[in-house]
Scaffold this motif. Structure first.
Motif, PDB file in Angstrom:
ATOM      1  N   PRO A  14      13.131  -0.756  -8.277  1.00 29.83           N
ATOM      2  CA  PRO A  14      11.919   0.053  -8.446  1.00 29.83           C
ATOM      3  C   PRO A  14      12.268   1.437  -9.005  1.00 29.83           C
ATOM      4  CG  PRO A  14      11.879  -1.058  -6.339  1.00 29.83           C
ATOM      5  CD  PRO A  14      13.250  -1.267  -6.905  1.00 29.83           C
ATOM      6  N   MET A  15      11.519   1.859  -9.998  1.00 27.88           N
ATOM      7  CA  MET A  15      11.736   3.180 -10.578  1.00 27.88           C
ATOM      8  C   MET A  15      10.452   3.659 -11.216  1.00 27.88           C
ATOM      9  SD  MET A  15      14.012   2.319 -13.968  1.00 27.88           S
ATOM     10  CE  MET A  15      15.101   1.094 -13.292  1.00 27.88           C
ATOM     11  N   GLY A  16      10.393   4.952 -11.457  1.00 28.70           N
ATOM     12  CA  GLY A  16       9.220   5.530 -12.095  1.00 28.70           C
ATOM     13  C   GLY A  16       9.425   7.005 -12.344  1.00 28.70           C
ATOM     14  N   ARG A  17       8.379   7.667 -12.737  1.00 30.04           N
ATOM     15  CA  ARG A  17       8.459   9.088 -13.085  1.00 30.04           C
ATOM     16  C   ARG A  17       7.787   9.942 -12.013  1.00 30.04           C
ATOM     17  NH1 ARG A  17      10.281   9.677 -18.166  1.00 30.04           N
ATOM     18  NH2 ARG A  17      10.053   7.923 -19.568  1.00 30.04           N
ATOM     19  N   ALA A  18       8.356  11.126 -11.835  1.00 28.12           N
ATOM     20  CA  ALA A  18       7.768  12.094 -10.901  1.00 28.12           C
ATOM     21  C   ALA A  18       6.525  12.713 -11.531  1.00 28.12           C
ATOM     22  CB  ALA A  18       8.784  13.183 -10.585  1.00 28.12           C
ATOM     23  N   ARG A  31       7.007   6.490  -3.276  1.00 28.17           N
ATOM     24  CA  ARG A  31       5.756   6.025  -3.892  1.00 28.17           C
ATOM     25  C   ARG A  31       6.013   4.884  -4.871  1.00 28.17           C
ATOM     26  NH1 ARG A  31       4.007   7.218  -8.690  1.00 28.17           N
ATOM     27  NH2 ARG A  31       5.195   9.150  -8.890  1.00 28.17           N
ATOM     28  N   GLU A  32       7.012   5.055  -5.731  1.00 25.32           N
ATOM     29  CA  GLU A  32       7.309   4.015  -6.723  1.00 25.32           C
ATOM     30  C   GLU A  32       7.738   2.713  -6.049  1.00 25.32           C
ATOM     31  OE1 GLU A  32       6.856   3.801  -9.927  1.00 25.32           O
ATOM     32  OE2 GLU A  32       6.081   5.826 -10.168  1.00 25.32           O
ATOM     33  N   PHE A  33       8.550   2.806  -4.998  1.00 24.48           N
ATOM     34  CA  PHE A  33       8.977   1.606  -4.288  1.00 24.48           C
ATOM     35  C   PHE A  33       7.763   0.879  -3.709  1.00 24.48           C
ATOM     36  CE2 PHE A  33      10.817  -1.115  -1.131  1.00 24.48           C
ATOM     37  CZ  PHE A  33      12.055  -1.456  -1.650  1.00 24.48           C
ATOM     38  N   ARG A  34       6.857   1.635  -3.075  1.00 24.36           N
ATOM     39  CA  ARG A  34       5.646   1.034  -2.487  1.00 24.36           C
ATOM     40  C   ARG A  34       4.757   0.426  -3.571  1.00 24.36           C
ATOM     41  NH1 ARG A  34       4.249   5.108   0.047  1.00 24.36           N
ATOM     42  NH2 ARG A  34       2.834   5.954  -1.485  1.00 24.36           N
ATOM     43  N   GLU A  35       4.582   1.146  -4.702  1.00 24.43           N
ATOM     44  CA  GLU A  35       3.724   0.636  -5.778  1.00 24.43           C
ATOM     45  C   GLU A  35       4.269  -0.661  -6.373  1.00 24.43           C
ATOM     46  OE1 GLU A  35       3.316   3.715  -8.702  1.00 24.43           O
ATOM     47  OE2 GLU A  35       1.988   4.924  -7.440  1.00 24.43           O
ATOM     48  N   GLU A  36       5.591  -0.775  -6.477  1.00 20.09           N
ATOM     49  CA  GLU A  36       6.178  -1.921  -7.163  1.00 20.09           C
ATOM     50  C   GLU A  36       6.523  -3.089  -6.246  1.00 20.09           C
ATOM     51  OE1 GLU A  36       9.260  -0.666  -9.847  1.00 20.09           O
ATOM     52  OE2 GLU A  36       8.005   0.953 -10.631  1.00 20.09           O
ATOM     53  N   THR A  37       6.602  -2.861  -4.935  1.00 12.33           N
ATOM     54  CA  THR A  37       6.955  -3.948  -4.022  1.00 12.33           C
ATOM     55  C   THR A  37       5.930  -4.182  -2.920  1.00 12.33           C
ATOM     56  OG1 THR A  37       8.149  -2.567  -2.438  1.00 12.33           O
ATOM     57  CG2 THR A  37       9.415  -3.427  -4.327  1.00 12.33           C
TER      58      THR A  37
END
Length: 131
Positions: A14-18, A31-37
């Motif tokens: 999981p990855m994303g931008r701040a 947040r990115e981990f929760r959004e993607e998993t």
């Protein structure tokens, strides 16, 4: 996800931008981990930065996470499949199947885990010297 372009169908952590100026990096990681998993985590340890040549932005900030519950991940945000893989399984996969910077991120996390278990910082620096 169609928006991934040439990285569509590749394995990734999981990855994303701040949201610049709106949230701390550890909050972004959670947040990115929760959004993607679909799973919630606590940021346990800041692992550091990886410089990824050719990647937009070029720098990845990494955190070691602890799951709040052990459940199967759920595909989110248009992802095709989510699943758990042992680190050694992922590291053995062909590079063209794994999205950058997944492999270096996993390698760094394994080194940090080794250091946390042994307390041998010299070994960590030998295996992953500062850039």
């Amino acid at each position: 996800n169609e928006s991934y372009g040439k990285m569509k169908g590749m394995l990734s952590v999981p990855m994303g931008r701040a949201k610049i100026g709106q949230e701390r990096l550890d909050i972004t990681a959670k947040r990115e981990f929760r959004e993607e998993t679909g799973l919630s985590v606590n940021a346990v340890q800041y692992l550091g930065k990886l410089l990824i040549p050719g990647m937009p932005g070029g720098i990845v900030e990494m955190y070691l996470m602890e799951l709040n519950e052990l459940e199967p991940p759920q595909a989110r945000k248009g992802l095709l499949v989510t699943q758990w893989l042992a680190p050694d399984e992922l590291l053995k996969m062909p590079d063209d199947l794994v999205r950058p910077p997944t492999k270096p991120a996993v390698e760094l996390a394994l080194l940090w885990n080794k250091w946390l278990q042994t307390g041998n910082k010299r070994e960590l620096l030998r295996l992953h010297p500062p850039r």
